[in-house]
Design an enzyme around this catalytic site. Sequence first.
Site, PDB file in Angstrom:
ATOM      1  N   ARG A 118       0.836  -1.195   0.000  1.00 42.46           N
ATOM      2  CA  ARG A 118       0.000   0.000   0.000  1.00 42.46           C
ATOM      3  C   ARG A 118       0.869   1.243   0.000  1.00 42.46           C
ATOM      4  NH1 ARG A 118      -3.840  -2.000  -1.847  1.00 42.46           N
ATOM      5  NH2 ARG A 118      -5.838  -2.485  -0.885  1.00 42.46           N
ATOM      6  N   GLU A 121      -1.574   8.341  -6.190  1.00 44.80           N
ATOM      7  CA  GLU A 121      -1.499   7.668  -7.482  1.00 44.80           C
ATOM      8  C   GLU A 121      -2.503   8.291  -8.442  1.00 44.80           C
ATOM      9  OE1 GLU A 121      -1.912   3.453  -6.952  1.00 44.80           O
ATOM     10  OE2 GLU A 121      -0.241   3.312  -5.553  1.00 44.80           O
ATOM     11  N   HIS A 148       1.678   0.441  -9.982  1.00 43.51           N
ATOM     12  CA  HIS A 148       0.709  -0.382  -9.250  1.00 43.51           C
ATOM     13  C   HIS A 148       0.301  -1.610 -10.068  1.00 43.51           C
ATOM     14  CE1 HIS A 148      -2.477  -0.043  -5.836  1.00 43.51           C
ATOM     15  NE2 HIS A 148      -2.174  -1.312  -6.085  1.00 43.51           N
TER      16      HIS A 148
END
Length: 554
Positions: A258, A287, A305
């Site tokens: 995370r 992000e 990611h």
Amino acid sequence: MNLAWLQGLSLGLLSPPAPALLIFRSFTMAKVLVSDSIDQVGIDILKQVAQVDVKTGLSEAEIIDIVPEYDAIMLRSATKVTEKIIQAGSQLKIIGRAGVGVDNIDVPAATRQGIVVVNSPEGNTIAAAEHALAMMMALARHIPDANKSVKESKWERKQFIGTEVYKKTLGVVGLGKIGSHVAGVAKAMGMKLLAYDPFISQERADQIGCTLVDLDLLFSEADFITLHIPKTPETANLINAETLAKMKPTARIINCSRGGIIDEEALVTAIETAQIGGAALDVFAQEPLGESRLREFSNVILTPHLGASTEEAQVNVAVDVAEQIRDVLLGLPARSAVNIPGLTPDVMEKLRPYLKLAETLGTLVGQLAGGRIDRLTVCLQGDLAEYTNSQPLVVAAIKGLLSQALRERVNYVNAAIEAKERGIRVIETKDASVRDYSGSLHLKATGTMGEHSATGALLSNGEIRITDVDEFPINVPPNNYMLFTLHRDMPGIIGKIGSLLGSFNVNIASMQVGRKIVRGDAIMALSLDDPLPDGLLSEITKVAGIRDAYTVKL
């Protein structure tokens, strides 16, 4: 574990109930909004029971305009299902997240509306673990820069001399399913394994092949450090200037869990000053990643990611969540509901008021215990002791106990399994003789930091009251921010704590003292309007007469 109580969906919390839902389906096809890109196999499953509309890239306002006509929403990470969307979704019965994290869904708002929230806690386990391992190897062998060099028609073998992972020490922070898989593969590669996870027993760590240590030792000894933990208030910026200073100058950090667990500015400084050897990051505080100096360093690998971005994982999570949405629309239980237990209506009617009580007490004793927990005892008192099907209360207590560490990964379906995997022995007892309230719950958590307990009951209006902590009698409602102090009952100590909190601009909403004898040991329970700033808890423990202090978030 007997899961018979899970065979009916918690229709007591849903609207409409099962019979109405089935009649509804006889005349009108249910509608599902797919708001992010989902593998076609998942959409095909939904089409078995519903009209499916795929509409991606919608704004909050656009979703609010159309959501009243939908019975379900299926999404990934791009869509944010806010409280406004949930309130507008008057027909919503289920929200499905094709992935693990549900931090882009307002779960409390969904729960208040009786909407089931489901995820896919295991669908991307292998993908995420393999990505972390790939990042570690790419970091060790300079693969991204070497690839770039050759494509630029260069042949710079000496510049890209790497390091072997064989016989190196890997520090695994978090031994859940992903962390455990990473550890297993790393062990097969000949790495020495250190691990930190306060909710894992040494027996379970031995099965994986890890040595459990504290964070300080892990940070100082590990050659590679891989993070596999949720982002919580306790883990936010876990990797910061202070912890980076404890690491070897050759240490390399991998984060595929995370964003926000690493203080990115502190990491830039550590890389720039050669305080550590490198980093590989798949997740970021914001992000997409904006302007960042992390891009400047050759020993920092960045990916957008991609932890769950494999063909197999996308199929797995799509199938898992689509099947759960289908089942709920058919009046069947969801296997990975994160917010609502699957109870039959008659059991729900009896136990529903106490589920939140059990979860609250579990959260309380879990935070008071602090370290690794080996045993949880749940005692049903008074009228509750007469219920033959009390298993949901025990599961709710386990869910609360593990919630701070696991967040979205723990739910009413998997809580008992998660506890077992962490070596937590759960004991249920009953005591019908306790009659302070018509029904009450007493929880006791035993672990490496000692033993802590709490009792709670419901008032006639359904409000929760914490009636004792560590055997000291009190009567306080749970609060978002709470402070408990164990102290000697003596004049002036309450004023000192109040003044200290005031000096840090922390407002006290209420305060109560519980004691057994005059001038003996006592406990102070304070409900606060604000979280404690960093360092304040340590200052409180320095006050004369204070023996210990605990901050709790409920």
